[in-house]
Design an enzyme around this catalytic site. Structure first.
Site, PDB file in Angstrom:
ATOM      1  N   TYR A  92       0.784  -1.287  -0.080  1.00  0.00           N
ATOM      2  CA  TYR A  92      -0.056   0.147   0.041  1.00  0.00           C
ATOM      3  C   TYR A  92       0.877   1.233   0.071  1.00  0.00           C
ATOM      4  CZ  TYR A  92      -3.499   3.545   1.632  1.00  0.00           C
ATOM      5  OH  TYR A  92      -3.962   4.644   1.638  1.00  0.00           O
ATOM      6  N   LYS A  96       0.942   4.529  -2.913  1.00  0.00           N
ATOM      7  CA  LYS A  96       0.687   5.746  -2.689  1.00  0.00           C
ATOM      8  C   LYS A  96       2.121   6.422  -3.257  1.00  0.00           C
ATOM      9  CE  LYS A  96      -3.147   4.767  -1.479  1.00  0.00           C
ATOM     10  NZ  LYS A  96      -4.266   5.468  -2.504  1.00  0.00           N
ATOM     11  N   VAL A 128      -9.615   7.904   6.847  1.00  0.00           N
ATOM     12  CA  VAL A 128     -11.003   8.212   6.535  1.00  0.00           C
ATOM     13  C   VAL A 128     -11.760   6.901   6.931  1.00  0.00           C
ATOM     14  CG1 VAL A 128     -12.660   9.015   5.231  1.00  0.00           C
ATOM     15  CG2 VAL A 128     -10.335   9.735   4.778  1.00  0.00           C
ATOM     16  N   THR A 130     -13.937   4.408   6.178  1.00  0.00           N
ATOM     17  CA  THR A 130     -14.788   3.762   5.395  1.00  0.00           C
ATOM     18  C   THR A 130     -14.672   2.177   5.071  1.00  0.00           C
ATOM     19  OG1 THR A 130     -12.706   3.924   3.477  1.00  0.00           O
ATOM     20  CG2 THR A 130     -14.466   5.589   3.584  1.00  0.00           C
TER      21      THR A 130
END
Length: 167
Positions: A92, A96, A128, A130
């Site tokens: 990840y 980015k 965030v 989610t």
């Protein structure tokens, strides 16, 4: 096309290859954005050349976690991209960083040399709340992933708050 926001991605997750044999976080989060932007760039240029039109924006979501990318990362080969020796979270982090580097290259090589005024940048929305926060369970196992999710929740932004840096 006045705005293009690239937010598709896979969060911290277990290593897996896509149908093309590419590490799937990199494939979706980086190569997917690359293809999407490059397919739509002619339309964005057309919009930018119209009189009395605000400059179109290309926004790709990244993360401050790019700073945790291994210092040996060079993006020079498929073998490096598919490296099975990384920690689960580093796939990840590395994706980015690749987004940031791609947007910089896009500006230098595909936007600045042309007369149209187009804005392109990457942004960090913050952590965030989610569904993507459920993905660490696949990377670290059910209980550690669940613990990680609930330890982070009090410090996360709402989706509305996370969208502010994009807008």
């Amino acid at each position: 096309m006045k705005e293009l926001i690239n937010d598709a991605g896979i969060g911290v997750n277990a290593l897996g290859l896509d149908a093309d044999g590419i590490e799937r976080i990199f494939g979706v989060t980086v190569l997917g954005h690359f293809l999407f932007i490059n397919r739509l760039l002619p339309l964005i240029r057309k919009t930018a050349s119209e009189p009395n039109t605000p400059s179109p924006r290309i926004v790709s979501l990244s993360s401050n976690l790019h700073q945790l990318t291994p210092s040996s990362t060079q993006f020079k080969s498929l073998e490096e991209i598919n490296n099975p020796d990384l920690r689960q979270d580093q796939y990840y982090d590395r994706s980015k960083l690749a987004i940031i580097l791609y947007i910089k290259a896009l500006v230098e090589h595909a936007i600045k040399p042309f007369p149209e005024k187009i804005w392109a940048f990457s942004t960090h929305p913050g952590a965030v709340k989610t569904e993507i926060q459920d993905q660490p369970r696949e990377a670290f196992g059910y209980l550690p992933g669940l613990a990680l999710k609930y330890l982070q929740m009090p410090f996360m932004r709402s989706p509305q708050g996370g969208s502010l840096s994009t807008l």
